[in-house]
Write a protein that holds these residues in place. Structure first.
Motif, PDB file in Angstrom:
ATOM      1  N   THR A 187       0.582  -1.261  -0.063  1.00  0.00           N
ATOM      2  CA  THR A 187      -0.204  -0.059   0.011  1.00  0.00           C
ATOM      3  C   THR A 187       0.921   1.290  -0.059  1.00  0.00           C
ATOM      4  N   GLY A 188       2.153   1.190   0.004  1.00  0.00           N
ATOM      5  CA  GLY A 188       2.810   2.218  -0.167  1.00  0.00           C
ATOM      6  C   GLY A 188       2.825   3.350   0.724  1.00  0.00           C
ATOM      7  N   GLY A 189       2.194   4.451   0.569  1.00  0.00           N
ATOM      8  CA  GLY A 189       1.659   5.823   1.211  1.00  0.00           C
ATOM      9  C   GLY A 189       0.287   5.900   1.149  1.00  0.00           C
ATOM     10  N   SER A 190      -0.443   4.929   0.858  1.00  0.00           N
ATOM     11  CA  SER A 190      -1.988   4.744   1.278  1.00  0.00           C
ATOM     12  C   SER A 190      -2.431   4.459   2.388  1.00  0.00           C
ATOM     13  N   LEU A 191      -2.899   3.340   2.473  1.00  0.00           N
ATOM     14  CA  LEU A 191      -3.225   2.802   3.999  1.00  0.00           C
ATOM     15  C   LEU A 191      -2.092   2.043   4.647  1.00  0.00           C
ATOM     16  N   LEU A 192      -1.893   2.990   5.857  1.00  0.00           N
ATOM     17  CA  LEU A 192      -0.682   2.489   6.642  1.00  0.00           C
ATOM     18  C   LEU A 192      -1.121   1.701   7.847  1.00  0.00           C
ATOM     19  N   VAL A 193      -0.099   1.593   8.888  1.00  0.00           N
ATOM     20  CA  VAL A 193      -0.438   0.846  10.204  1.00  0.00           C
ATOM     21  C   VAL A 193      -1.157   2.121  11.091  1.00  0.00           C
ATOM     22  N   GLY A 194      -2.613   1.930  11.263  1.00  0.00           N
ATOM     23  CA  GLY A 194      -3.148   2.909  12.149  1.00  0.00           C
ATOM     24  C   GLY A 194      -3.350   4.320  11.391  1.00  0.00           C
ATOM     25  N   ALA A 195      -2.858   4.619  10.195  1.00  0.00           N
ATOM     26  CA  ALA A 195      -2.803   5.977   9.483  1.00  0.00           C
ATOM     27  C   ALA A 195      -2.805   5.948   8.256  1.00  0.00           C
ATOM     28  N   VAL A 196      -2.586   6.923   7.649  1.00  0.00           N
ATOM     29  CA  VAL A 196      -2.496   7.001   6.070  1.00  0.00           C
ATOM     30  C   VAL A 196      -1.388   8.097   5.858  1.00  0.00           C
ATOM     31  N   GLY A 197      -0.903   7.902   4.541  1.00  0.00           N
ATOM     32  CA  GLY A 197       0.026   8.730   4.148  1.00  0.00           C
ATOM     33  C   GLY A 197      -0.187  10.269   4.082  1.00  0.00           C
ATOM     34  N   ARG A 198       0.442  11.284   4.481  1.00  0.00           N
ATOM     35  CA  ARG A 198       0.243  12.481   4.438  1.00  0.00           C
ATOM     36  C   ARG A 198       0.069  13.028   2.809  1.00  0.00           C
ATOM     37  N   PRO A 199      -1.037  13.991   2.840  1.00  0.00           N
ATOM     38  CA  PRO A 199      -1.644  14.569   1.612  1.00  0.00           C
ATOM     39  C   PRO A 199      -0.985  15.819   1.168  1.00  0.00           C
ATOM     40  N   ASP A 200      -0.076  16.314   1.893  1.00  0.00           N
ATOM     41  CA  ASP A 200       0.530  17.597   1.756  1.00  0.00           C
ATOM     42  C   ASP A 200       2.017  17.930   1.058  1.00  0.00           C
ATOM     43  N   LEU A 201       2.425  16.712   0.392  1.00  0.00           N
ATOM     44  CA  LEU A 201       3.805  16.602   0.095  1.00  0.00           C
ATOM     45  C   LEU A 201       3.852  17.080  -1.595  1.00  0.00           C
ATOM     46  N   VAL A 202       2.750  17.195  -2.345  1.00  0.00           N
ATOM     47  CA  VAL A 202       2.863  17.711  -3.611  1.00  0.00           C
ATOM     48  C   VAL A 202       2.688  19.009  -4.059  1.00  0.00           C
ATOM     49  N   ALA A 219      -9.155  12.217  -1.102  1.00  0.00           N
ATOM     50  CA  ALA A 219      -8.706  10.849  -2.017  1.00  0.00           C
ATOM     51  C   ALA A 219      -8.361  10.026  -1.220  1.00  0.00           C
ATOM     52  N   GLN A 220      -7.278  10.469  -0.103  1.00  0.00           N
ATOM     53  CA  GLN A 220      -6.978   8.956   0.793  1.00  0.00           C
ATOM     54  C   GLN A 220      -8.230   8.450   1.506  1.00  0.00           C
ATOM     55  N   HIS A 221      -8.995   9.262   1.992  1.00  0.00           N
ATOM     56  CA  HIS A 221     -10.152   8.463   2.689  1.00  0.00           C
ATOM     57  C   HIS A 221     -10.950   7.600   1.562  1.00  0.00           C
ATOM     58  N   LEU A 276       0.984  -4.036   3.889  1.00  0.00           N
ATOM     59  CA  LEU A 276       2.315  -3.908   3.820  1.00  0.00           C
ATOM     60  C   LEU A 276       2.673  -2.725   3.120  1.00  0.00           C
ATOM     61  N   PRO A 277       2.589  -1.749   4.064  1.00  0.00           N
ATOM     62  CA  PRO A 277       2.881  -0.130   3.587  1.00  0.00           C
ATOM     63  C   PRO A 277       4.404  -0.005   3.629  1.00  0.00           C
ATOM     64  N   THR A 278       4.896   1.056   2.511  1.00  0.00           N
ATOM     65  CA  THR A 278       6.118   1.356   2.514  1.00  0.00           C
ATOM     66  C   THR A 278       6.441   2.519   3.707  1.00  0.00           C
ATOM     67  N   HIS A 279       5.646   3.425   3.999  1.00  0.00           N
ATOM     68  CA  HIS A 279       5.819   4.274   4.854  1.00  0.00           C
ATOM     69  C   HIS A 279       5.134   4.161   6.251  1.00  0.00           C
ATOM     70  N   GLY A 280       5.724   4.778   7.384  1.00  0.00           N
ATOM     71  CA  GLY A 280       4.822   4.747   8.488  1.00  0.00           C
ATOM     72  C   GLY A 280       5.237   4.255   9.675  1.00  0.00           C
ATOM     73  N   PHE A 281       6.535   3.923   9.678  1.00  0.00           N
ATOM     74  CA  PHE A 281       7.314   3.211  10.661  1.00  0.00           C
ATOM     75  C   PHE A 281       8.127   4.339  11.417  1.00  0.00           C
ATOM     76  N   GLY A 282       7.642   5.526  11.576  1.00  0.00           N
ATOM     77  CA  GLY A 282       8.581   6.775  11.917  1.00  0.00           C
ATOM     78  C   GLY A 282       8.816   7.637  10.910  1.00  0.00           C
ATOM     79  N   SER A 283       8.224   7.321   9.491  1.00  0.00           N
ATOM     80  CA  SER A 283       8.335   8.073   8.280  1.00  0.00           C
ATOM     81  C   SER A 283       7.753   9.337   8.723  1.00  0.00           C
ATOM     82  N   PHE A 284       8.231  10.675   8.062  1.00  0.00           N
ATOM     83  CA  PHE A 284       7.315  11.851   8.075  1.00  0.00           C
ATOM     84  C   PHE A 284       6.581  11.661   6.768  1.00  0.00           C
ATOM     85  N   CYS A 285       6.567  10.898   6.149  1.00  0.00           N
ATOM     86  CA  CYS A 285       5.342  10.792   5.097  1.00  0.00           C
ATOM     87  C   CYS A 285       4.094  10.462   5.608  1.00  0.00           C
TER      88      CYS A 285
END
Length: 455
Positions: free
Chosen positions: A132-147, A158-160, A177-186
């Motif tokens: 799921t990359g930066g979409s659905l994370l463990v208990g969170a989602v990827g932040r939408p303000d980086l673009v 769109a994340q919702h 299996l997300p890419t971000h979310g284990f302490g990432s600022f993403c």
């Protein structure tokens, strides 16, 4: 039978994945240092058939293009991503066969970026995992303000929708299996735990338990500062990163270290904050090698500024060089390892400063010492309370705001001591009398220091 291997990058809070069957595998969101991935595939005796990106990353330099070139794998990149290299564009619903009975299916999940794409791993027609990359994370989602700031609310909505799509299309037992979310600022927020499933997220993730308006309002209110180096990662990844050179940097003697400092370059000491405080090259900065080196050094350093590394061993320097390459700091200008006494010229002395606990700070205040309390935590942390009368400058702003620190001995703290050590080294290099508070923030109230909330 399928397998999923995980490559963890704790310093950045990210993971990459090697997933496949007996003969072939796909790599999802690979790191810059592709030798780790190639080694993992070799140990499993599988061929890398596909390299897949969930999105153009904003927090690290991808090794995907180089990995595909070296292995001959097909490079899967979301069709909507604007990139300057040849790749296999993937759109919603596209599938590729990884191994016999094992496929990857693309699922459009915009939100972290407009083109974000997740991948379902399908074994014999059954979804077994979702990358799921930066979409659905463990208990969170990827932040939408980086673009683009003007897209932030639209991407949050769109994340919702993307989270709900994943929950609607995938069964409860499917691994997430997300890419971000284990302490990432993403990540839009930090959640506990490192393993999850669609079913668990359906019960606990705000994106799946709140209505869209409440979710968006809560997410936007909680967004924190974006690391400055993120501005450089997206363009580098869109252009197509070149191979990384991890050969040892040239060795610097004491005269060269002094000359680099005199030229305004950064000399970074990788040793523990305890060792640095006890004795270091005057003017050098302390970013612990076993801390979040890449995140904070890349965040604070003026981009493109030459950096030299000092460490206890060549191995420590090599590990730091590898980590920094992941965020685009490719080649240290020079390095030195061993006894700090060898890093200074004859007749010079190592610099030092004091370390303390919050109990020591409370005692100094009771004595009426001429001191300044400097809080270098992030704004989101400060909202929960700060030491009464303290000055707040987040550590990532301090280098440009040293003149804003009032006169007096500076007692600098964060939440655990790591960022306070970075800040103390910046202040020490600027000639300030500094005390690094190496303590957990919980101890401030235990020491009797009054806390206040802003506004």
């Amino acid at each position: 039978m399928f397998f999923v291997g995980t490559l963890e990058f704790e310093g950045l809070g990210n993971r990459s994945y090697l997933a496949g069957g007996p003969g072939a595998a796909a790599v999802i969101d690979p790191p810059r240092d592709i030798d780790r991935v190639i080694g993992a595939a070799a140990r499993r005796k599988v061929r890398i058939a596909f390299v897949a990106e969930t999105h153009v990353h904003n927090d690290y330099v991808s090794g995907g293009l180089e990995l595909a070139r070296v292995t001959g794998a097909r490079y899967l990149v979301p069709a909507g991503a604007q990139v300057s290299f040849d790749r296999t564009p993937v759109a919603d619903g596209d599938t590729v066969t990884v191994d016999e009975g094992l496929r990857l299916r693309a699922i459009a999940t915009p939100g972290h970026t407009p083109h974000h794409t997740s991948y379902a791993l399908v074994e014999d027609g059954r979804d077994v995992a979702a990358f799921t990359g930066g979409s659905l994370l463990v208990g969170a989602v990827g932040r939408p303000d980086l673009v683009e700031p003007r897209l932030t609310e639209r991407l949050a909505r769109a994340q919702h929708a993307s989270a709900h799509r994943l929950a609607d299309e995938l069964d409860d037992e499917v691994q997430v299996l997300p890419t971000h979310g284990f302490g990432s600022f993403c990540s839009s927020s930090q959640a506990e735990g490192d393993a999850t499933t669609i079913g668990k997220e359906r019960e606990t993730n705000d994106a799946l338990t709140l209505d869209v308006d409440t979710f968006v309002a809560r997410m936007l209110a909680g967004l924190d500062d974006v690391p400055a180096y993120y501005a450089h990662m997206g363009p580098v990844n869109a252009e197509g990163p070149g191979p990384v050179d991890l050969t040892p940097p040239r060795r610097a003697d004491a005269a060269e270290i002094a000359a680099r400092l005199a030229a305004g370059e950064w000399v970074v000491d990788l040793r523990s904050r305890t060792a640095f405080a006890e004795g270091h090259v005057a003017g050098s900065f302390n970013f612990e090698g076993d801390g979040r080196l890449a995140t904070y050094l890349a965040w604070l350093i003026p981009w493109g500024k030459p950096v030299s590394l000092l460490g206890e061993t060549p191995e420590q320097i090599g590990a730091a060089q590898r980590e920094l390459a992941r965020v685009g700091i490719d080649r240290p200008a020079a390095a030195a390892a061993g006894d700090p006494a060898g890093w200074i010229r004859d007749g010079e002395r190592l610099a030092s400063f004091r370390r303390a606990r919050f109990a020591d700070l409370a005692a100094a205040r009771r004595r009426g010492d001429d001191l300044v309390v400097l809080d270098v935590r992030r704004r989101s942390e400060r909202r929960d309370g700060g030491i009464d009368g303290s000055v707040h400058i987040p550590v990532h702003e301090l280098h440009g705001r040293l003149g804003d620190v009032p006169d007096g001995t500076v007692w600098v703290h964060c939440a655990t001591g790591m960022r306070a050590a970075i800040a103390a080294s910046l202040l020490d290099a600027a000639g300030r009398d500094v005390v690094a508070v190496d303590d957990r923030f919980d101890a401030a109230t235990e020491a009797g220091l009054a806390l206040s909330r802003p506004g």
